[in-house]
Enzyme design. Structure first.
Site, PDB file in Angstrom:
ATOM      1  N   GLU A 314       0.822  -1.219   0.000  1.00  0.00           N
ATOM      2  CA  GLU A 314       0.000   0.000   0.000  1.00  0.00           C
ATOM      3  C   GLU A 314       0.851   1.263   0.000  1.00  0.00           C
ATOM      4  OE1 GLU A 314      -2.651  -0.696   3.383  1.00  0.00           O
ATOM      5  OE2 GLU A 314      -4.046  -1.701   2.031  1.00  0.00           O
ATOM      6  N   ASP A 388      -8.061  -9.193   4.112  1.00  0.00           N
ATOM      7  CA  ASP A 388      -7.820  -8.084   5.029  1.00  0.00           C
ATOM      8  C   ASP A 388      -8.854  -7.993   6.157  1.00  0.00           C
ATOM      9  OD1 ASP A 388      -6.894  -5.843   6.208  1.00  0.00           O
ATOM     10  OD2 ASP A 388      -7.496  -4.449   4.635  1.00  0.00           O
ATOM     11  N   GLU A 416     -12.335  -2.493  12.297  1.00  0.00           N
ATOM     12  CA  GLU A 416     -12.373  -1.702  11.064  1.00  0.00           C
ATOM     13  C   GLU A 416     -13.498  -2.141  10.133  1.00  0.00           C
ATOM     14  OE1 GLU A 416      -8.703  -1.957   8.906  1.00  0.00           O
ATOM     15  OE2 GLU A 416      -9.507  -0.942   7.126  1.00  0.00           O
TER      16      GLU A 416
END
Ligand code: GCW
Length: 723
Positions: A314, A388, A416
């Site tokens: 990323e 993820d 998240e």
């Protein structure tokens, strides 16, 4: 400098103690976590009192750990039994608790307890008779073992377990049990939903918030022994002297509690703060820079744990920027730390821009060929699943596939992708599901737990990390139930074979009470909660349907982002004919990354099971499901089921009102209302979208979405937290 900081810590501890006395009278705001010591029920208190009258802790002047133990036991026993134990030098009568190593106590030595197999951190708690007096011994090979044993003793009281005949021997199954804080130097927290960072970087090292001690106590109580202070998306500034002094101050506070400090290292730091023009691992100047940096760090923090690194992921810099691989990058840092005893935790969360390969396959493709090339103080940190931290993923195919390399687990404690801090989702069942998954790497029974505890492939370096859900909120984690996720992480890190239910039961008793109605309802709620989230967000093995960037709320329609794997549409692949990601041989063949027995199961539509069906298969909408419904009807059914489950959580909690203090009851009730509302939003928006693609009628009895698809699509949340 060392002793100075210690005396500072001491003053701080005194302060804490004084404040602690005041806490007892304060409202239940959740601050105390599992360090709650309110008086037990009278009959239970009466049973314990004769057994816990005197504390015997032989100690040397210098031992901050033993002092911490004494303070905790006085506070804990004193609070729970409403009677302070007397502190004695030697056992003089019945009702003693002796906390000592064989070195510090002749009485312990004389008992010849079997301590060998307990290692550096294990302990033994045993009811025994010493010189004619009856009592309890907490013993271990080290003071850290005594610390963990003492917290366990308190847990026995908090859970109302009998001390009579107690005989507990335990040692952690995993060596490095660490929290990862994704905390930035400006106090923002990436994916943090509980306020700001608890690290007040600006005012450190001069001001030491008392939270630092309570943080250490809470972690020691569950066996966490390390903390990575800063975000894996790291600023190189964390490695400058100014910030090392701050990290050192925290390390000094944590040391008595057995907690080591680690830092996330930015791979390009030699360029950014070292003035070099490269960070190439093969450059002698770069190697020298890291060696000197390590020496400097150990001058500040003599027991520094090591580095956590996110590289070539990323947009983060890494060895591939110089044509080197992950092993070459990791070894560069490992060699700098090696003389000081530090480790490198090198993350395997990688996927490349412009790599057309299925994202779920990329980490394996990058890392597995490097098996055997990592130095012996490198441990590769792998997320539980291949994408993820989704509400449900299969276990990561790297587990079991790199026998020569120690692999550590990375769980996400902060939610998240599971509704932020507001939704109740107890993660114990998810951790359990992953840890118990069988990789078949060395035949049946090769569970993920055995990979990470080192037993499957004979590794001594072992680890498990949890991305923390801790912030400056008064209750630390944004809600009372979120605390349970921090708690279960620690407990399972100590013993990955523990069941989620057992831990939840302990937590409920400690957090609320042992009222049977409360326990039954609370357990029901906790154990159902994660599946509820799966059902209303990503049922049947779907994944990554969250809105872009902040990941708050549904966004299954998103398909126009630059990188294909940023788009939910990449993951669900729904069209007029069907839905799901074909990862069989006809598709991306991600199944081939698993051992053949697992691959065969995942590749079979019939054997894979509903939970992971659409993770591995693209199926027509009319695919018949075991329930008798077709796939479309089943999908809608799961969304409905999720909404119903969220409503049930709300109702169950309401029924507990008489049993819970008003402050925690009310906050939880409000959050559960948010969850029920958002579950419906998820369901309605997702169904509106999938229906627009599938062109199918809603099954009979299933309500139409409240709004049009266009309505859900235009919702924007530019200020969602944690982003
Ligand atoms: O889950 C994703 C998050 C990023 C995070 C990344 C990672 C720290 O959305 O915020 O970055 O994973 O694990 O590196």
């Amino acid at each position: 400098m060392y002793s100075d900081v210690f005396s500072l810590t001491r003053i701080l501890l005194l302060f804490t103690l004084l404040l602690g006395a005041a806490t007892a009278a304060r409202a239940e705001d959740g601050y105390d976590l599992w360090l709650r010591y309110p008086p037990l029920e009278k009959d239970i208190r009466d049973q314990y009192r004769p057994q816990l009258q005197r504390l015997v802790i032989p100690k040397s002047e210098q031992s901050p750990t033993l002092k911490a133990i004494e303070r905790e036991l006085v506070r804990g026993v004193g609070g729970l039994l409403e009677r302070r134990p007397v502190i004695e030098e030697r056992i003089s009568d019945d009702g003693f608790v002796l906390v000592a190593t064989p070195q510090s106590s002749r009485d312990v030595r004389a008992q010849n307890f079997p301590l060998k197999s307990l290692g550096e951190e294990g302990y033994l708690i045993r009811a025994t008779t010493i010189r004619g007096h009856k009592g309890t011994v907490v013993t271990a090979n080290s003071e850290r073992g005594l610390l963990y044993g003492s917290f366990h003793l308190l847990r026995l009281l908090q859970t109302r377990s009998a001390l009579e005949g107690v005989n507990i021997e335990t040692r952690p199954q995993i060596g490095l049990r660490v929290l990862n804080h994704w905390d930035n130097l400006d106090r923002s927290v990436e994916r943090g939903y509980a306020g700001q960072s608890i690290w007040d970087w600006w005012n450190l090292p001069d001001i030491l918030d008392r939270r630092y001690i309570d943080y250490a106590r809470a972690n020691a109580a569950i066996g966490v022994n390390g903390t990575v202070l800063n975000n894996v998306n790291a600023s190189a500034d964390s490695l400058t002297p100014r910030y090392l002094a701050k990290a050192a101050a925290l390390a000094d506070v944590f040391r008595p509690y057995g907690i080591r400090v680690y830092l996330s290292a930015r791979f390009s730091a030699p360029v950014e703060i070292g003035g070099l023009d490269t960070a190439d691992p093969k450059s002698p100047a770069v190697q020298r820079w890291w060696n000197e940096k390590a020496e400097e760090i150990y001058r500040y923090i003599p027991d520094f744990g090591g580095f956590l690194v996110k590289a070539n992921s990323e947009g983060q810099p890494g060895p591939q920027d110089y044509g080197r691989n992950h092993a070459e990058g990791a070894n560069l840092l490992a060699r700098a730390l090696k003389p000081h005893g530090g480790v490198v935790m090198w993350r395997a969360f990688v996927y490349q821009q412009d790599n057309p390969e299925d994202r779920a396959k990329q980490a394996y493709s990058d890392f597995v060929p490097l098996d055997g090339q990592f130095d012996d103080n490198v441990i590769v940190q792998v997320k539980n699943g291949p994408i993820d931290f989704q509400p449900r993923e299969p276990f990561h195919p790297m587990f079991g596939a790199m026998p020569k390399t120690p692999l550590m687990m990375e769980f996400q404690i902060t939610k998240e992708y599971l509704g932020f801090a507001s939704h109740l989702a107890y993660l114990g069942p998810m951790y359990e599901e992953v840890l118990r998954a069988d990789t078949f790497a060395a035949g049946p029974g090769s569970t993920v737990a055995k990979v990470i505890d080192g037993s499957l492939h004979g590794h001594r370096l072992t680890g498990i990390a949890g991305v923390a859900n801790i912030g400056s909120d008064r209750d630390w984690s944004g809600s009372t139930f979120n605390q349970a996720n921090w708690y279960v992480f620690g407990r399972m890190a100590w013993d990955p074979r523990l069941g989620a239910e057992e831990v939840a039961r302990d937590w409920l008793k400690i957090t609320f009470s042992d009222n049977p109605v409360l326990l039954e309802t609370g357990l029901d709620m906790m154990l159902a909660s994660r599946q509820a989230v799966v059902d209303y967000m990503t049922p049947l093995g779907l994944a990554h349907l969250m809105a872009t960037g902040h990941h708050y709320g549904p966004g299954p329609w998103v398909s126009d982002l630059a990188r294909p794997e940023w788009n939910p549409a990449y993951y669900h692949r729904a069209d007029k004919y069907g839905i799901g990601f074909d990862r069989t041989r006809e598709g991306s063949n991600a199944v081939a990354q698993y051992a053949s027995a697992v691959a065969a199961r995942f590749a079979s539509r019939n054997d894979v099971g509903d939970d992971l069906l659409l993770w591995f298969h693209h199926l027509p909408w009319d695919h018949p499901m075991p329930s008798g419904r077709d796939l479309w009807q089943e999908l809608v059914h799961r969304y409905d089921r999720g909404v119903a489950a969220a409503q049930a959580l709300q109702n169950q909690w309401q029924s507990l009102e008489p049993l819970i203090d008003p402050e925690r009851f009310d906050k939880t009730a409000r959050l559960l209302a948010v969850q029920a509302r958002e579950a419906k939003w998820w369901r309605d928006a997702s169904i509106a979208y999938f229906q627009s693609v599938s062109k199918r009628e809603l099954p009979r009895g299933s309500a139409k979405p409240e709004h049009s698809l266009a309505y859900y699509q235009q919702l924007q949340f530019p200020w969602a937290p944690g982003h």
